[in-house]
Write an enzyme that holds these catalytic residues in place. Structure first.
Site, PDB file in Angstrom:
ATOM      1  N   TYR A 142       0.807  -1.219   0.000  1.00 56.78           N
ATOM      2  CA  TYR A 142       0.000   0.000   0.000  1.00 56.78           C
ATOM      3  C   TYR A 142       0.845   1.275   0.000  1.00 56.78           C
ATOM      4  O   TYR A 142       0.589   2.172  -0.814  1.00 56.78           O
ATOM      5  CB  TYR A 142      -0.982   0.000   1.170  1.00 56.78           C
ATOM      6  CG  TYR A 142      -1.938   1.166   1.147  1.00 56.78           C
ATOM      7  CD1 TYR A 142      -3.082   1.128   0.347  1.00 56.78           C
ATOM      8  CD2 TYR A 142      -1.702   2.318   1.895  1.00 56.78           C
ATOM      9  CE1 TYR A 142      -3.958   2.196   0.305  1.00 56.78           C
ATOM     10  CE2 TYR A 142      -2.574   3.388   1.860  1.00 56.78           C
ATOM     11  CZ  TYR A 142      -3.698   3.321   1.066  1.00 56.78           C
ATOM     12  OH  TYR A 142      -4.557   4.391   1.021  1.00 56.78           O
ATOM     13  N   GLU A 149       1.112   6.676  -6.815  1.00 53.39           N
ATOM     14  CA  GLU A 149      -0.071   7.343  -7.369  1.00 53.39           C
ATOM     15  C   GLU A 149      -0.058   8.837  -7.040  1.00 53.39           C
ATOM     16  O   GLU A 149      -0.345   9.681  -7.902  1.00 53.39           O
ATOM     17  CB  GLU A 149      -1.352   6.719  -6.816  1.00 53.39           C
ATOM     18  CG  GLU A 149      -1.619   5.311  -7.290  1.00 53.39           C
ATOM     19  CD  GLU A 149      -2.814   4.676  -6.597  1.00 53.39           C
ATOM     20  OE1 GLU A 149      -3.775   5.406  -6.270  1.00 53.39           O
ATOM     21  OE2 GLU A 149      -2.783   3.451  -6.384  1.00 53.39           O
TER      22      GLU A 149
END
Length: 173
Positions: A142, A149
């Site tokens: 994650y 991102e």
């Protein structure tokens, strides 16, 4: 004998697992070809885009009750990734960022774990170690995925101003 819905889910999840394994392979092999991490989008971007578009079916699966996941969580995950891959596709200036490689590898590894887990659960033979990975790998995957991102979106902001409907403003608010 498995139900028709289980056979469909087995086929869907198996196809996604294979496609994401190819995405991972293409992303990693781009390093060998370019001697850097700047070629991941050129190598795997189109296939990752396709996999992500097909993943909208997971929202449909939840909506029609084929799986117990519901609609909201799959929709949020799909929309977040789709937004990021859309920005990458439209903003050539970010396609060679190292963040693209980081993001693609994090996404691909997570999906290479998740889809086989789903597929094997359809036939009732998922090994415990894969279930463990399915629910614990996100602790490692994650942060680089979200960081990649964010890095991509941040670097794309100046280029987003060129869109007529003010995508830049949409992203800022």
């Amino acid at each position: 004998m498995p139900s028709l819905s289980n056979l469909y889910l087995l086929a869907y999840n198996s196809a996604q697992a294979i496609a994401w394994a190819v995405c991972l392979s293409l992303s990693l092999s781009s390093v060998a070809h370019t001697k850097g991490v700047n070629g991941a989008y050129a190598s795997a971007g189109d296939l990752i885009y396709l996999c992500q578009m097909v993943a909208f079916l997971e929202v449909v699966h939840g909506a029609i009750g084929l799986v117990p996941s519901g609609v909201v969580i799959p929709l949020m995950q799909w929309a977040g990734r789709t937004n990021c891959i859309y920005v990458m596709r439209q903003t050539h200036e970010v396609q060679e960022l190292p963040a693209v490689f980081i993001t693609f590898v994090a996404w691909s590894i997570s999906e290479v774990i998740r889809y086989p887990n789903y597929a094997l659960n359809c036939i009732g033979s998922c090994p415990p170690w894969l279930t463990y990975l399915r629910y614990s790998a996100f602790l490692v995957l994650y942060p680089p995925g979200m960081g990649g991102e964010t890095w991509i979106m941040y670097h794309a902001l100046p280029f987003m101003k060129k869109y007529s409907f003010s995508y830049y403003t949409f992203l800022m608010f």
